[in-house]
Design a protein around this motif. Structure first.
Motif, PDB file in Angstrom:
ATOM      1  N   PRO A 199     -31.362 -37.631  53.080  1.00  0.00           N
ATOM      2  CA  PRO A 199     -31.785 -38.892  52.449  1.00  0.00           C
ATOM      3  C   PRO A 199     -32.335 -39.916  53.445  1.00  0.00           C
ATOM      4  O   PRO A 199     -33.367 -40.553  53.175  1.00  0.00           O
ATOM      5  CB  PRO A 199     -30.497 -39.391  51.775  1.00  0.00           C
ATOM      6  CG  PRO A 199     -29.764 -38.123  51.440  1.00  0.00           C
ATOM      7  CD  PRO A 199     -30.016 -37.210  52.630  1.00  0.00           C
TER       8      PRO A 199
ATOM      9  N   TRP B 108     -32.364 -35.604  45.470  1.00  0.00           N
ATOM     10  CA  TRP B 108     -33.177 -36.348  46.454  1.00  0.00           C
ATOM     11  C   TRP B 108     -34.471 -36.825  45.832  1.00  0.00           C
ATOM     12  O   TRP B 108     -35.008 -37.871  46.212  1.00  0.00           O
ATOM     13  CB  TRP B 108     -33.459 -35.474  47.679  1.00  0.00           C
ATOM     14  CG  TRP B 108     -32.208 -35.129  48.437  1.00  0.00           C
ATOM     15  CD1 TRP B 108     -31.038 -35.842  48.472  1.00  0.00           C
ATOM     16  CD2 TRP B 108     -31.993 -33.979  49.269  1.00  0.00           C
ATOM     17  NE1 TRP B 108     -30.110 -35.210  49.268  1.00  0.00           N
ATOM     18  CE2 TRP B 108     -30.670 -34.057  49.774  1.00  0.00           C
ATOM     19  CE3 TRP B 108     -32.770 -32.888  49.638  1.00  0.00           C
ATOM     20  CZ2 TRP B 108     -30.124 -33.092  50.619  1.00  0.00           C
ATOM     21  CZ3 TRP B 108     -32.228 -31.932  50.483  1.00  0.00           C
ATOM     22  CH2 TRP B 108     -30.927 -32.041  50.970  1.00  0.00           C
TER      23      TRP B 108
ATOM     24  N   SER C 147     -35.404 -40.649  46.209  1.00  0.00           N
ATOM     25  CA  SER C 147     -36.434 -40.995  47.189  1.00  0.00           C
ATOM     26  C   SER C 147     -37.774 -41.306  46.546  1.00  0.00           C
ATOM     27  O   SER C 147     -38.616 -41.944  47.167  1.00  0.00           O
ATOM     28  CB  SER C 147     -36.648 -39.833  48.163  1.00  0.00           C
ATOM     29  OG  SER C 147     -37.300 -38.749  47.511  1.00  0.00           O
TER      30      SER C 147
END
Ligand SMILES: *Cc1c(COP(=O)(O)O)cnc(C)c1O
Length: 225
Positions: free
Chosen positions: A140, A184, A188
């Motif tokens: 991350p 993720w 993100s």
């Protein structure tokens, strides 16, 4: 393991897609030509393959000029940072980025060469000490830095599970990579659409678990020297 014909490999890919309810167009093949020569590459190129993978920069830089033009070359092996410029020059896709410093070096190298380089982050899903790849907990923070790497296109994730002859043993590792990708992606904002997973002995399991790139060497080329 020995090679089987390309037609049989394609059939097995199609069968795995059918089992998983996936479109066969979603699964792309990298023919891993490491430790095989230009003649072997030419033969497979004549059968219609056009994406080839190499794991060492030096070997690739000698081989690629001797191979037919018009092929696409992917880097699939560990990269030393001082080779970043060669990687950007020789390859159009990198599966095996395993550190932030390498990402930064590839970003600069891609800028120098004047291309946008698609890259995948290699993840050490099993946590084996002997393996390259990011530890999952570190990803991350790496993804947070990626928007500033404007010459890279961070497209997804790659993994190599621990080798076992039992192909089913690989499945939980492939599942984990896909589940991390989903998490993720949500965190993100990177789509991370590509999952590079599956080799000659376990590609069918990888396809069932969502692989978009499979990397096949032995099954296409025969045993390496
Ligand atoms: C060598 C290699 C492959 C191909 O392995 P096979 O078992 O011969 O299909 C795939 N991925 C990576 C990263 C490799 O180094």
């Amino acid at each position: 393991m020995s090679e089987v014909g390309l037609d049989e490999v394609r059939q097995r890919i199609a069968d795995a897609c059918a089992r998983a309810g996936r479109d066969v167009e979603e699964v792309k093949l990298v023919a891993v030509s490491k430790r095989h020569g230009p003649d072997a590459v030419r033969a497979l190129a004549e059968s219609g393959l056009d994406v080839f993978g190499e794991s060492r920069v030096q070997e690739a830089s000698q081989k690629i000029p001797l191979c037919p033009t018009g092929l696409t070359w992917h880097m699939i092996g560990h990269i030393q940072r001082n080779k970043a410029r060669d990687v950007a020059r020789l390859f159009s896709y990198v599966h095996s980025v395993d550190s932030l410093r390498l990402l930064e070096a590839l970003d600069s190298a891609a800028a120098e060469v004047g291309k946008t380089l698609p890259v995948l982050l290699e993840v050490n899903v099993s946590g084996e000490g002997s393996k390259f790849g990011f530890m999952p907990d570190d990803v991350p923070a790496v993804l947070e830095k990626c928007p500033s790497l404007v010459n890279l296109d961070v497209s997804g994730l790659m993994t190599i599970p621990p080798f076992t002859p039992e192909t089913e043993d690989a499945r939980p590792h492939f599942v984990r990579l896909r589940e991390w990708r989903d998490a993720w992606r949500a965190q993100s904002g990177f789509p991370l659409d590509e999952l590079s997973m599956g080799m000659s002995h376990d590609f069918e399991v990888a396809i069932e678990e969502g692989a978009t790139w499979i990397r096949l060497g032995t099954i296409l080329f025969g045993e390496r020297e």
